[in-house]
Scaffold this motif. Structure first.
Motif, PDB file in Angstrom:
ATOM      1  N   LEU A  77      87.199 -60.692 -42.848  1.00 44.74           N
ATOM      2  CA  LEU A  77      86.717 -60.821 -41.471  1.00 44.74           C
ATOM      3  C   LEU A  77      87.079 -62.218 -40.980  1.00 44.74           C
ATOM      4  N   ASN A  78      88.139 -62.271 -40.183  1.00 46.38           N
ATOM      5  CA  ASN A  78      88.727 -63.547 -39.765  1.00 46.38           C
ATOM      6  C   ASN A  78      88.038 -64.056 -38.486  1.00 46.38           C
ATOM      7  N   ARG A 113      86.174 -52.692 -36.346  1.00 45.78           N
ATOM      8  CA  ARG A 113      87.562 -52.304 -36.646  1.00 45.78           C
ATOM      9  C   ARG A 113      87.871 -52.504 -38.126  1.00 45.78           C
ATOM     10  N   LEU A 114      87.346 -53.587 -38.697  1.00 38.70           N
ATOM     11  CA  LEU A 114      87.579 -53.855 -40.116  1.00 38.70           C
ATOM     12  C   LEU A 114      86.995 -52.729 -40.967  1.00 38.70           C
ATOM     13  N   LYS A 126      89.276 -49.757 -40.825  1.00 38.23           N
ATOM     14  CA  LYS A 126      90.438 -49.944 -41.700  1.00 38.23           C
ATOM     15  C   LYS A 126      90.062 -49.693 -43.160  1.00 38.23           C
ATOM     16  N   ASP A 168      90.883 -58.314 -39.975  1.00 40.40           N
ATOM     17  CA  ASP A 168      90.536 -58.122 -38.572  1.00 40.40           C
ATOM     18  C   ASP A 168      89.494 -59.167 -38.187  1.00 40.40           C
ATOM     19  N   ASN A 169      89.396 -59.438 -36.876  1.00 42.89           N
ATOM     20  CA  ASN A 169      88.370 -60.360 -36.398  1.00 42.89           C
ATOM     21  C   ASN A 169      87.178 -59.608 -35.814  1.00 42.89           C
ATOM     22  N   ASN A 170      87.258 -58.271 -35.849  1.00 44.62           N
ATOM     23  CA  ASN A 170      86.186 -57.434 -35.325  1.00 44.62           C
ATOM     24  C   ASN A 170      85.590 -56.621 -36.474  1.00 44.62           C
ATOM     25  N   GLY A 179      88.332 -56.205 -47.311  1.00 46.82           N
ATOM     26  CA  GLY A 179      88.508 -56.689 -45.952  1.00 46.82           C
ATOM     27  C   GLY A 179      88.293 -58.180 -45.818  1.00 46.82           C
TER      28      GLY A 179
END
Length: 196
Positions: A136-137, A174-175, A178, A169-171, A134
């Motif tokens: 994390l953006n 949610r990441l 996924k 994802d930025n959350n 992942g």
């Protein structure tokens, strides 16, 4: 569904100048502790690395630090970890991180973070592991990197299958979802005994 008991986080040994990044690292640490996910990371007590480790430990979570001996001598190592593993060099460190983890997340960082991220993606692309990765953006930190990857796809250097190996994802919640739902592709077709 992937069971993520231990996640390796790649991130900066500096704090940078965006407080949203530090806050997100602390939040991710709290999520790990609340979900009983062990943090695997580079064992430093400084920077974004130190922030996420402290966050997990403050919430009574578990942290495994992996550090090469030459860095341990420079007094950057966190001595309050659940477990500290010392390796001979950087290569052994990355291999041990891969062996200890069920998945990987990259937070903002510098050259070392990018190097770790792309090596672990390459290992997945080559079929050396099948673990979710992942990105994390936080605050758009990786927007330009994502655009560069899209350019690589357009220019024919990265397939869409390989582009999709990186979950973005930025959350953090949610990441993690996924990553839990990630289904690895089969071994690359060009990696077989018949290939000349």
């Amino acid at each position: 569904m992937n069971e993520l008991k231990k996640i390796c986080v790649f991130c900066g040994s500096s704090e940078g100048n965006d407080l949203a990044i530090t806050d997100a690292a602390k939040k991710l640490g709290e999520i790990f502790a609340s979900r009983n996910i062990t943090l695997v990371y580079g064992a430093a007590k400084i920077g974004v690395m130190g922030n996420i480790a402290k966050s997990v430990l403050d919430k009574k979570g578990k942290v495994i630090g992996i550090i090469p001996n030459f860095l341990k001598k420079k007094e950057v190592v966190h001595l309050g970890l659940t477990k500290l593993i010392t390796t001979e060099n950087m290569h052994q460190r990355k291999l041990k991180m891969q062996e200890e983890s069920d998945g990987f997340i990259a937070l903002p960082g510098g050259m070392g973070t990018l190097e770790e991220l792309f090596e672990i993606i390459t290992w997945l692309q080559l079929g050396l592991h099948q673990k979710p990765i992942g990105l994390l953006n936080i605050n758009g930190f990786y927007n330009d990197l994502i655009k560069m990857l899209e350019t690589m796809v357009r220019k024919g250097f990265v397939s869409m299958d390989n582009y999709n190996l990186l979950l973005v994802d930025n959350n953090p919640e949610r990441l993690l979802e996924k990553m839990e739902e990630f289904k690895p592709s089969m071994l690359p077709k060009w990696l077989n005994e018949d290939r000349a």
